[in-house]
Design a protein around this motif. Structure first.
Motif, PDB file in Angstrom:
ATOM      1  N   SER A 118       0.616  -4.529 -19.796  1.00  0.00           N
ATOM      2  CA  SER A 118      -0.001  -5.151 -20.566  1.00  0.00           C
ATOM      3  C   SER A 118       1.858  -6.221 -20.572  1.00  0.00           C
ATOM      4  N   ASP A 119       1.791  -7.466 -21.175  1.00  0.00           N
ATOM      5  CA  ASP A 119       2.778  -8.581 -21.025  1.00  0.00           C
ATOM      6  C   ASP A 119       3.717  -8.819 -19.232  1.00  0.00           C
ATOM      7  N   VAL A 120       3.191  -8.142 -18.673  1.00  0.00           N
ATOM      8  CA  VAL A 120       3.671  -8.489 -16.879  1.00  0.00           C
ATOM      9  C   VAL A 120       4.050  -9.906 -16.458  1.00  0.00           C
ATOM     10  N   GLN A 121       5.053 -10.177 -16.155  1.00  0.00           N
ATOM     11  CA  GLN A 121       5.547 -11.180 -15.741  1.00  0.00           C
ATOM     12  C   GLN A 121       6.029 -10.382 -13.865  1.00  0.00           C
ATOM     13  N   ARG A 122       5.668 -12.005 -13.365  1.00  0.00           N
ATOM     14  CA  ARG A 122       5.702 -11.498 -12.086  1.00  0.00           C
ATOM     15  C   ARG A 122       7.050 -12.475 -11.582  1.00  0.00           C
ATOM     16  N   ASP A 123       7.924 -12.439 -10.444  1.00  0.00           N
ATOM     17  CA  ASP A 123       8.751 -13.525 -10.072  1.00  0.00           C
ATOM     18  C   ASP A 123       7.420 -13.754  -8.380  1.00  0.00           C
ATOM     19  N   ASP A 124       8.585 -14.386  -7.939  1.00  0.00           N
ATOM     20  CA  ASP A 124       8.211 -16.191  -6.839  1.00  0.00           C
ATOM     21  C   ASP A 124       7.551 -14.685  -6.131  1.00  0.00           C
ATOM     22  N   GLU A 125       7.681 -13.515  -5.973  1.00  0.00           N
ATOM     23  CA  GLU A 125       7.193 -12.891  -4.286  1.00  0.00           C
ATOM     24  C   GLU A 125       5.777 -12.057  -5.111  1.00  0.00           C
ATOM     25  N   CYS A 126       5.885 -12.590  -6.583  1.00  0.00           N
ATOM     26  CA  CYS A 126       4.240 -11.262  -7.167  1.00  0.00           C
ATOM     27  C   CYS A 126       4.510  -9.582  -7.202  1.00  0.00           C
ATOM     28  N   ARG A 127       6.558 -10.093  -7.170  1.00  0.00           N
ATOM     29  CA  ARG A 127       6.738  -8.241  -7.855  1.00  0.00           C
ATOM     30  C   ARG A 127       6.499  -8.459  -9.261  1.00  0.00           C
ATOM     31  N   ALA A 128       6.246  -7.155  -9.892  1.00  0.00           N
ATOM     32  CA  ALA A 128       6.495  -7.170 -11.492  1.00  0.00           C
ATOM     33  C   ALA A 128       7.642  -6.911 -11.879  1.00  0.00           C
ATOM     34  N   VAL A 129       8.307  -8.245 -12.120  1.00  0.00           N
ATOM     35  CA  VAL A 129       9.738  -7.908 -12.763  1.00  0.00           C
ATOM     36  C   VAL A 129       9.722  -7.392 -14.125  1.00  0.00           C
ATOM     37  N   SER A 130       8.839  -7.254 -15.059  1.00  0.00           N
ATOM     38  CA  SER A 130       9.094  -6.763 -16.186  1.00  0.00           C
ATOM     39  C   SER A 130       7.333  -6.446 -17.082  1.00  0.00           C
ATOM     40  N   GLY A 131       7.261  -5.771 -18.014  1.00  0.00           N
ATOM     41  CA  GLY A 131       5.731  -5.876 -19.014  1.00  0.00           C
ATOM     42  C   GLY A 131       5.782  -3.961 -18.900  1.00  0.00           C
ATOM     43  N   LYS A 132       4.798  -3.355 -19.625  1.00  0.00           N
ATOM     44  CA  LYS A 132       4.497  -1.814 -20.318  1.00  0.00           C
ATOM     45  C   LYS A 132       3.323  -1.571 -19.582  1.00  0.00           C
ATOM     46  N   TRP A 133       3.836   0.069 -19.152  1.00  0.00           N
ATOM     47  CA  TRP A 133       2.172   0.723 -18.113  1.00  0.00           C
ATOM     48  C   TRP A 133       2.190   1.629 -19.240  1.00  0.00           C
ATOM     49  N   VAL A 134       0.950   2.531 -19.432  1.00  0.00           N
ATOM     50  CA  VAL A 134       1.097   3.831 -19.722  1.00  0.00           C
ATOM     51  C   VAL A 134      -0.299   4.214 -19.051  1.00  0.00           C
ATOM     52  N   SER A 135       0.811   5.488 -18.890  1.00  0.00           N
ATOM     53  CA  SER A 135       0.958   6.313 -17.109  1.00  0.00           C
ATOM     54  C   SER A 135      -0.299   7.476 -17.763  1.00  0.00           C
ATOM     55  N   VAL A 136      -1.661   7.054 -17.930  1.00  0.00           N
ATOM     56  CA  VAL A 136      -2.616   7.994 -18.992  1.00  0.00           C
ATOM     57  C   VAL A 136      -2.355   9.453 -18.877  1.00  0.00           C
ATOM     58  N   TYR A 137      -1.890   9.511 -17.152  1.00  0.00           N
ATOM     59  CA  TYR A 137      -2.485  10.981 -17.068  1.00  0.00           C
ATOM     60  C   TYR A 137      -1.454  12.274 -17.516  1.00  0.00           C
ATOM     61  N   GLU A 138       0.026  11.545 -18.394  1.00  0.00           N
ATOM     62  CA  GLU A 138       0.906  12.625 -18.992  1.00  0.00           C
ATOM     63  C   GLU A 138       1.044  11.785 -20.368  1.00  0.00           C
ATOM     64  N   ASN A 139       0.558  10.306 -20.403  1.00  0.00           N
ATOM     65  CA  ASN A 139       0.137   9.374 -22.109  1.00  0.00           C
ATOM     66  C   ASN A 139       1.766   9.404 -22.345  1.00  0.00           C
ATOM     67  N   ASN A 207      -2.419  15.226 -19.796  1.00  0.00           N
ATOM     68  CA  ASN A 207      -3.472  15.322 -20.692  1.00  0.00           C
ATOM     69  C   ASN A 207      -4.713  14.884 -20.864  1.00  0.00           C
ATOM     70  N   GLN A 208      -5.284  16.133 -21.497  1.00  0.00           N
ATOM     71  CA  GLN A 208      -6.583  16.440 -21.349  1.00  0.00           C
ATOM     72  C   GLN A 208      -7.580  15.119 -22.186  1.00  0.00           C
ATOM     73  N   SER A 209      -6.782  14.553 -22.950  1.00  0.00           N
ATOM     74  CA  SER A 209      -7.522  13.244 -23.827  1.00  0.00           C
ATOM     75  C   SER A 209      -8.256  12.451 -22.672  1.00  0.00           C
ATOM     76  N   TYR A 210      -7.487  12.299 -21.500  1.00  0.00           N
ATOM     77  CA  TYR A 210      -8.023  11.539 -20.476  1.00  0.00           C
ATOM     78  C   TYR A 210      -9.102  11.989 -19.626  1.00  0.00           C
ATOM     79  N   TRP A 211      -9.280  13.516 -19.626  1.00  0.00           N
ATOM     80  CA  TRP A 211     -10.639  13.997 -18.767  1.00  0.00           C
ATOM     81  C   TRP A 211     -12.244  13.206 -18.981  1.00  0.00           C
TER      82      TRP A 211
END
Length: 246
Positions: A118-139, A207-211
């Protein structure tokens, strides 16, 4: 998962190889859990945050392409062929070419980071330079893209043992870069390494809620590519799908 570049997608149609896809994964050392210190760019779940966590996981699940309902997944699971795993003879990650360009300097890794964050910003080479990600495996929430791997829901080696060893190079490349099914997911490097090439009977998201979502995703990918499952794998997938309330 190592940082590589290539692409390709394989659709459900029996005779059609579809749109070429791409991606590229950055691997970082797992964060020692015993230290008790939350590293920069990582937000551990706080007490009393269960409702928000579940909302974040539901949002993450809603972003996965081709994710079926629990009932559809149960039907697909019943249709999968049960067999013992095949040999690893001849296996190489190089036979599953990934990741490749998506155009506009983007690759599959960047496409997944854009989709899952969410709110992912990319540079001119399409690399994500900022944002927020939830790693759902362990929350856990991450704000540094380099801390994330792109996980293959059904690992490449697992696919090899369950049927991909007979595929063409093009078919394996498509599988490794599939953005059409719930096969690719941005997760922490630590959980990606912990999972390795194991099936759901050997490794489950902490994170069992992701099972429920994990079971639906795994079953869908195996069904889409006509891969086999073991009896133990089917038993654990059934258990995961039984956690679904959908």
């Amino acid at each position: 998962m190592n940082h590589e570049q290539r692409q390709r997608t394989w659709g459900l149609a029996v005779t059609v190889l579809a749109v070429t896809l791409t991606g590229c994964s950055t691997v970082t050392e797992p964060t020692p859990a015993a230290s008790g210190v939350t590293p920069a760019g990582v937000t551990a779940p706080s007490e009393g945050s269960a409702a928000g966590a579940e909302g974040g996981q539901e949002e993450a699940a809603s972003k996965l392409p081709g994710l079926p309902s629990a009932e559809e997944a149960r039907t697909a699971l019943d249709g999968l062929k049960v067999a013992t795993q095949g040999s690893m003879a001849g296996y190489s990650r190089a036979k599953f070419a990934h990741w490749s360009s998506q155009g506009d300097n983007c690759d599959t890794r960047e496409m997944v980071l854009q989709r899952d964050g969410s709110d992912v910003q990319r540079d001119d080479e399409c690399r994500a330079v900022s944002g927020k990600w939830v790693s759902v495996y362990e929350n856990k929430t991450f704000t540094v893209a380099a801390d994330l791997d792109i996980d293959h829901t059904v690992p490449l080696a697992n696919a090899w043992r369950s049927g991909a060893g007979t595929w063409t190079q093009a078919e394996r490349e498509a599988f490794a870069n599939d953005l059409t099914h719930p096969q690719l997911l941005a997760v922490s490097a630590a959980t990606n390494r912990s999972k390795g090439d194991q099936g759901p009977d050997q490794w489950q998201p902490p994170n069992q809620s992701y099972w429920c979502t994990y079971g639906r995703s795994w079953t869908t990918v195996k069904a889409a590519y006509k891969l086999t499952i073991t009896q133990d794998e089917k038993a654990m997938l059934t258990k995961m799908l039984d956690t679904c309330t959908l």
